[in-house]
Write a protein that holds these residues in place. Structure first.
Motif: not given
Lengths: 489, 489
Positions: B270-281, B326-328, B359-362
Motif C-alpha cells: 500500500t506504499g506504507y514505509v515499514l521503517i519503525p519510527g519514520i512517522d514520529s517526526d 506532505r507525507f514521506p 522523501r522527507l517532510v517537515p
C-alpha cells in the motif's frame, strides 16, 4: 664424430621405441605456443550469442570453425537452423551449426564430438583485469572470454587430430563434429537439427563425447550428469514512462516494489526454493547414492576460498555436492529496466523485468515447473492487490541429464586419464546445464560422455575467465589418448 | 504615401500607448525562435552531474552560462567549490558555481535568481523517442534532457532580462545569479559556498526566487514547500567474483537473495514505509491544512492518464496530494552490479548495490532517519543469518522546505501570474526535492519563493523530457512581469 654417431643411434632407437601416442604427446608439447596463438585468434571474436548486436560475430566464428575442420581434411556443412525472434519482434538469423566429418572407414569406431564456440557476454567494465577478448597469459593461465567455456576445449580436439596427422599417424577413429553457436542461449535450433539429422548424420556415430565442463578438483574427471535449467522472467509495468520519485513517490503502485516482493517470495535465506510442489518430482536420494558422495575428493575450504566466502548454505562435503548436483536451486540474476548505473538516480522505473532461473534435476519437467512457478507467482501478486500489469514467462527450459557410467566409453575415458595424468578418473556430476548432453542422448540414443579439461576455478561466465596452459595442453593430449583408447572397442 | 504616413502614425501611437511591460511581452513573442535556438545549444551539452565521465561537459556548461551573463553586461565569478571523491577513490573537480551580478543601484530591490544547468542522465537506449541531447520540436513541445529541468527556466530568466535591455528599458531591479551544476547530485559544494558568501554576495539580496519545478495542473502556480530526500545504498557481497549459477547455485548464500529481502522489507504493497519510527517526526496534519487541499485544482483522472495507470495508492484528490507533498514516501530505484542487460545470463552476481530513497517532510531529519534505516536494515539482515558482507550508507540527505506564503514576493508572484495568464495563482507544494530552497532560506534568512514555468507532464528525469513552447515563452514573460512587480516593493 664418434659422439655424434652414438647420439644419432640413441635418438633413432628412442624414436623407434617411443609408442605412437607418446610421439603425439611430444608433438603437442612442442607445438603448445601455436595452440595458444590459435586460441587467441578465436577469443578475439566476440561471439556472444545472447547479444543480438554480436550475431555477426557468432556467424563469423562458425565460419572460422568450419575452415579449421576443412584444413584438417574434413568435410563441413554450415547448417542453417532458422531464425530467432527478438523480444522487439525483430527477426535475426541463428548462427549455423557446423556439422563436420573426418574419415569414413567402416571398420573404425565413429566418435561424435560436440562443442560450442559462442560465449557469455563480457565487458572490461564488468570488472575484468584484462580485455576479455584479448587472450592474456599470466602465471600459467590463459585469460579471456571463452578460454575455458568452450573455445579452448574445441580447439584442443582439433589440435589433437592435427597432431596425429602431422606425425603421419593414421587416425584410429572416424570423427564427426557438432559445433554450435547458441549454447549460452538455450541451444536454439539444435534440437530440431538433431531430430532432422538423426537418421543421417547421427546414424552411424557410436559414441558422443562432450568437453564443456570442469573437473571438481585438481583430479581429472568424467562427468555423467548435469542439471537442467528453466530461465524465467517476471515483467511488471506501473506507468507508460519512467517517473520522477519526487513528483510521483507516494502516489503510484511502483513496479519495483511489486517485482522485489515477487522475487523475494522465491527462495528463503537457507537457499530453500519456496515454490510449492517443486520437490515432488525430484528422484529420492538413496543410501547407496549418498555413500558415493563420501568418496569424492572435494575440499570444502578450498571451495569457499575460490568463492571468497566464509560459510556455505550447507555444512558437509556431501550436502554441498548434493545441493550442487542433485537438488534444484534458484538464483536471482538481476533486473532489466531499473536504474543499474553508478551514482544516484531518483527514478521510479516504469517497466522492470526480473530474471531468475531454477536448476532442474532428474525427473523434473520444465513445463510442469513452469506451471508451478506461474501459479505461485500469480497468487503472490494477486494477494498484493496491485493494479500493475504483471506477467511471468519461461524464457527457456531444459531437463537434467544422467548417463550410464557402465558404457564402454567411460572405460576408455578412464584409461585415457590414467595414461595422461597417471591417476584414477573421478566420476562426477555437474551443477551447470549442458542441455545438449541430454538432447544428444535422448534423440540419438547413443552413449554420451563428458570429458572435461577445465578447472573448477576457471570462472566461466564471470570476470577473468581463464584456462590454464597446463589444462589446455594436457587436455589436448587427453583427447588424443581418448581417440586412441576408444578405437580399441 | 498617405497610407504609409497613417500607418507610421498609428505605429508610433501604438508604441507610445503600449505600457513598457507589454512591449517586453511583444518583444519576447517576436524573438521566441531565437530562444528555442539558445535552448537547443544548451541541451546539446551533456551536463550529467551524476556521471563522472561527463564532468567536463558540466564544467563547459557552467562556462557557457557565465559567458551569457557577461553578454548581458553582468559580472561573473566561476566559483571553485572544491572536489568530489568518487566511490573508486578517484578525485574529480566539482563544477564551479556561477555567481553573477547585474546592476547595483542602492535604490532598487535586489533579487537573487537560482537555477541549475546540470541534468539527469539520459540515453536514447533508455526509450527516448528522439536523441535526448538534440532539442526536437514536435506538436508544440521542445523535447530534450534539461528542457524543463532546468535549462529552459534558467534561459527564460536571461531572455527576460535581455528583452528589457533590447527595448532600452531600465531594469527595475538589481539581479544576482546563483547557477549551479550539481543540483541533480545533491548540490555538492553549494551549502559551504552559501555559508562562505552569506555575509558578502548574499547580504544585500532582498528576495530569492527559484524556478525549478512545475505547476500542478494547467493553472500557473507558486510553490511554497518541497520534500527533502535521503538517498540510500545497500551493498551486499557474497563472493570475490561473479559466479556461474550452475556451478555454485545451491551452495552459496547469494548476495541478490539477501539484497532482494532487504529491499522487500522497506515498503508494503500500500506504499506504507515499514521503517519503525519514520512517522514520529512528521508534523501532524491539521484540519485547516486538510481544507486547503480541497481547494486545489487537481484532476485525478488526468493524473492517472499521464502516468498510464488505472489505480493510485490513494483514492481521493486530498489523500493523493497529501501523500505526494506532505507525507514521506519510499522508492526503490534499482540495483547496480546485477545482470541488467537484455537477454538471459545465468550469473550469481558477487556484489550488488541496491538503491532506494525516502522523501522527507517537515520536521524529519536526515541523520535521524538514516539511523532508523540502518538500525532496521541491520536487524532484518541479522535475522537472515547470512555470512555475507552487508552495509547500508546514506548517499545524500536533505531536509524538506516550507516558506511563509505571506512574504511580499508571493504577492508579486501572484500579480505577475495574473498579468501574464489572466488567472489566480495556485499555491502548491512540491513532492520533489529542491534542497537549495531550504538551504537558501535557512542560510541567508531571506524570503524564498518558487516560481515554476514547467508543466506536470514534462517527464523530468524520465524519457522524452520536454517543455512546451508556450510555457517556455510565457514563462519568459512571467519572469519579466515578476521583475517588474517585485520592484514595486
Amino acid at each position: 664424430m664418434l659422439t655424434f654417431a652414438i647420439f644419432s643411434l640413441l635418438l633413432h632407437f628412442a624414436m623407434q621405441a617411443s609408442p605412437p601416442l607418446d610421439q603425439v604427446f611430444q608433438y603437442i608439447d612442442e607445438h603448445q605456443d601455436d595452440y595458444v596463438q590459435h586460441l587467441k585468434e578465436w577469443i578475439a571474436i566476440q561471439s556472444e550469442s545472447s547479444n543480438p548486436t554480436k550475431r555477426d560475430d557468432v556467424i563469423r566464428m562458425m565460419q572460422v570453425v568450419g575452415e579449421t575442420i576443412k584444413r584438417l581434411g574434413g568435410t563441413v556443412e554450415l547448417t542453417d537452423v532458422g531464425n530467432e525472434e527478438l523480444p522487439s519482434g525483430k527477426i535475426i538469423p541463428l548462427p549455423p551449426v557446423v556439422l563436420g566429418k573426418l574419415g569414413k572407414d567402416p571398420n573404425k569406431t565413429t566418435v561424435g564430438i560436440y562443442g560450442h564456440v559462442d560465449v557469455q557476454p563480457a565487458r572490461f567494465e564488468d570488472g575484468w583485469s584484462t580485455d576479455p577478448y584479448l587472450l592474456t597469459e599470466k602465471d600459467g593461465n590463459l585469460y579471456g572470454r571463452g578460454s575455458s567455456d568452450d573455445k579452448g576445449p574445441v580447439l584442443a580436439w582439433l589440435h589433437a587430430i592435427e597432431a596425429f596427422q602431422a606425425l603421419k599417424q593414421e587416425l584410429p577413429v572416424n570423427l564427426k563434429f557438432i559445433f554450435e553457436g547458441m549454447e549460452e542461449s538455450g541451444s536454439k535450433g539444435l534440437d530440431e537439427l538433431l531430430k532432422a539429422k538423426n537418421e543421417t548424420f547421427f546414424s552411424n556415430i557410436d559414441y558422443i563425447v562432450i568437453s564443456d565442463s570442469a573437473w571438481l578438483s585438481k583430479k581429472p574427471a568424467l562427468t555423467y550428469g548435469t542439471r537442467g535449467l528453466c530461465y524465467f522472467i517476471i515483467e511488471v509495468q506501473c506507468a507508460n514512462q519512467d517517473l520522477h520519485s519526487g513528483l510521483y513517490g507516494g502516489t503510484v503502485h511502483e513496479a519495483m516494489t511489486d517485482l522485489i516482493a515477487l522475487l523475494d517470495s522465491l527462495v528463503n535465506s537457507t537457499g530453500y526454493v519456496l515454490i510449492p510442489g517443486i520437490d515432488s518430482d525430484v528422484v529420492p536420494l538413496t543410501n547407496e547414492e549418498r555413500v558415493l558422495y563420501k568418496e569424492i575428493e572435494f575440499n570444502l575450504e578450498a571451495f569457499k576460498h575460490t568463492i571468497g566466502t566464509t560459510e556455505l548454505l550447507h555444512k558437509t562435503k556431501e550436502d554441498v555436492l548434493l545441493h550442487r548436483w542433485r537438488f534444484p536451486s534458484l538464483s536471482i540474476h538481476g533486473i532489466e529496466g531499473a536504474f543499474s548505473g553508478p551514482g544516484a538516480k531518483t527514478v521510479i522505473p516504469a517497466k522492470v523485468t526480473g530474471k531468475f532461473s531454477i536448476r532442474l534435476v532428474p525427473n523434473m519437467d520444465p513445463d510442469k515447473l513452469s506451471n508451478q512457478v506461474m501459479t505461485y507467482l500469480n497468487g503472490v501478486f494477486a494477494a498484493r492487490g496491485s493494479p500493475n500489469q504483471m506477467q511471468v514467462a519461461l524464457e527457456s527450459g531444459s531437463k537434467a541429464w544422467v548417463a550410464h557410467v557402465t558404457d564402454k566409453q567411460y572405460d576408455a575415458g578412464r584409461r585415457a586419464i590414467s595414461k595422461v595424468f597417471g591417476v584414477e578418473a573421478e566420476l562426477i556430476r555437474e551443477g551447470g546445464t549442458i542441455p545438449v548432453a541430454r538432447s544428444l542422448q535422448h534423440t540419438t540414443q547413443k552413449s554420451v560422455m563428458m570429458l572435461p579439461i577445465g578447472s573448477p576455478d576457471d570462472r566461466i561466465h564471470s570476470q577473468d575467465e581463464k584456462l590454464s596452459r597446463d589444462n589446455y595442453i594436457n587436455g589436448t593430449k587427453l583427447f588424443a589418448a581418448y581417440i586412441a583408447e576408444i578405437s580399441q572397442h
